[in-house]
Design a protein around this motif. Sequence first.
Motif, PDB file in Angstrom:
ATOM      1  N   PRO A  11      -6.737   4.677 -39.078  1.00 33.43           N
ATOM      2  CA  PRO A  11      -7.383   5.031 -37.700  1.00 33.43           C
ATOM      3  C   PRO A  11      -8.134   3.713 -37.263  1.00 33.43           C
ATOM      4  N   LEU A  12      -8.961   2.957 -38.321  1.00 29.22           N
ATOM      5  CA  LEU A  12      -9.602   1.945 -37.769  1.00 29.22           C
ATOM      6  C   LEU A  12      -8.678   0.825 -37.500  1.00 29.22           C
ATOM      7  N   ARG A  17      -6.286  -3.298 -33.686  1.00 33.22           N
ATOM      8  CA  ARG A  17      -5.205  -3.941 -33.126  1.00 33.22           C
ATOM      9  C   ARG A  17      -5.046  -3.515 -31.634  1.00 33.22           C
ATOM     10  N   LYS A  18      -5.565  -2.313 -30.949  1.00 33.80           N
ATOM     11  CA  LYS A  18      -5.456  -2.055 -29.721  1.00 33.80           C
ATOM     12  C   LYS A  18      -6.560  -2.739 -28.823  1.00 33.80           C
ATOM     13  N   CYS A  44     -13.659  -8.156 -34.888  1.00 33.66           N
ATOM     14  CA  CYS A  44     -12.562  -7.415 -35.082  1.00 33.66           C
ATOM     15  C   CYS A  44     -11.696  -7.805 -36.150  1.00 33.66           C
ATOM     16  N   GLU A  45     -11.615  -8.930 -36.620  1.00 35.97           N
ATOM     17  CA  GLU A  45     -10.497  -9.312 -37.585  1.00 35.97           C
ATOM     18  C   GLU A  45     -11.225  -8.852 -39.069  1.00 35.97           C
TER      19      GLU A  45
END
Length: 108
Positions: A11-12, A17-18, A44-45
């Motif tokens: 889910p994370l 990705r979104k 984010c990465e």
Amino acid sequence: MMSEFETLLDPLTRITRKHKTIEAYVLWHKDGGWSDAAGESLDCEEIVFYAEGLLMEGFHLAWEHLSDPALGDHIRLCFWQGATPPLPDLPPGATRLGSGQSVNPAKA
């Protein structure tokens, strides 16, 4: 085939990705309370990589995707060892957009 940890963190992964610019803040449970890990956010990465590493080290994880007027949309990662503590309250004015909990199966 996905590893056990990849499945827990899927889910994370989908959120990162979104939302390519989303950041995460890390909280640790220690001595009966929650504290900010370093006061800095994860890019984010880094989010899924960081969480997977701590799960591999035996920590448990609860995460929340929050919309927060003070910090904007972000992810809050809460780590602990041992029994599951009460999770921290939402920041004032924040809304939970999603959440999950990954109790490390090797340490449950």
